[in-house]
Motif scaffolding. Structure first.
Motif, PDB file in Angstrom:
ATOM      1  N   ARG A 213      15.621  73.955  63.439  1.00  0.00           N
ATOM      2  CA  ARG A 213      15.607  72.823  64.368  1.00  0.00           C
ATOM      3  C   ARG A 213      14.600  73.112  65.473  1.00  0.00           C
ATOM      4  NH1 ARG A 213      16.325  67.765  65.231  1.00  0.00           N
ATOM      5  NH2 ARG A 213      17.212  67.203  67.215  1.00  0.00           N
TER       6      ARG A 213
ATOM      7  N   GLU B  91       9.588  71.021  61.873  1.00  0.00           N
ATOM      8  CA  GLU B  91      10.588  69.979  62.094  1.00  0.00           C
ATOM      9  C   GLU B  91      10.079  68.950  63.093  1.00  0.00           C
ATOM     10  OE1 GLU B  91      14.439  68.046  63.227  1.00  0.00           O
ATOM     11  OE2 GLU B  91      13.290  69.307  64.578  1.00  0.00           O
TER      12      GLU B  91
ATOM     13  N   GLY C  45      19.221  65.347  66.102  1.00  0.00           N
ATOM     14  CA  GLY C  45      19.998  66.405  65.466  1.00  0.00           C
ATOM     15  C   GLY C  45      21.414  65.997  65.103  1.00  0.00           C
TER      16      GLY C  45
END
Length: 154
Positions: free
Chosen positions: A48, A53, A123
């Motif tokens: 993440r 990403e 997220g």
């Protein structure tokens, strides 16, 4: 206004087709990006907020904001102009209604894609690559209904 629509009918139709191609290309590609995004996070060890990403999030945002949204807006604009052109749509037939239902479905899918993009960016997405692969087939179904409706005019 109807004189304008009748005079410019072929140009409006051409612009409508171009807008649809743009919108559909983005609708086919964005869920595929979601597959790669979540599989990168879940299987490939992408972390993440890593550069990779962040690149996925950037590509997804640009595809939605710079291609998909304008494509949808132009499709609706030129499509409504065609609908209001005298003599083009026979509302006693079934085809305009099936096309309209599929266009509304396509618009729902567009909004679903936007919601999923936001969840991925924050997220909060908990979907699998398989889920996004299956969802990626939905615009194809709507496209088949739309094209058959307009071409066959059942």
């Amino acid at each position: 206004m109807t004189d304008f629509l009748s005079t410019w009918y072929l140009w409006i139709k051409a612009l409508h087709v171009m807008a649809i191609i743009t919108w559909m290309a983005a609708l086919f590609y964005l869920p595929r990006l979601y597959v790669y995004h979540v599989e990168g996070l879940n299987k490939a060890g992408m972390e993440r907020d890593s550069d990779q990403e962040l690149l996925f999030r950037h590509q997804e945002r640009l595809l939605l904001k710079a291609i998909m949204n304008p494509g949808m807006i132009a499709s609706w604009l030129f499509g409504l102009m065609l609908v209001f052109t005298p003599g083009i749509v026979d509302w006693s037939s079934i085809w305009p209604w099936t096309k309209a239902a599929a266009v509304l479905g396509m618009t729902w899918f567009h909004m679903w894609c936007a919601k999923e993009r936001k969840a991925l960016a924050e997220g909060r997405a908990n979907r699998s690559g398989r889920y996004y692969r299956m969802m990626n087939e939905i615009p194809t179904i709507f496209m088949i209904v739309i094209v058959a409706s307009v071409i066959v005019k059942f």
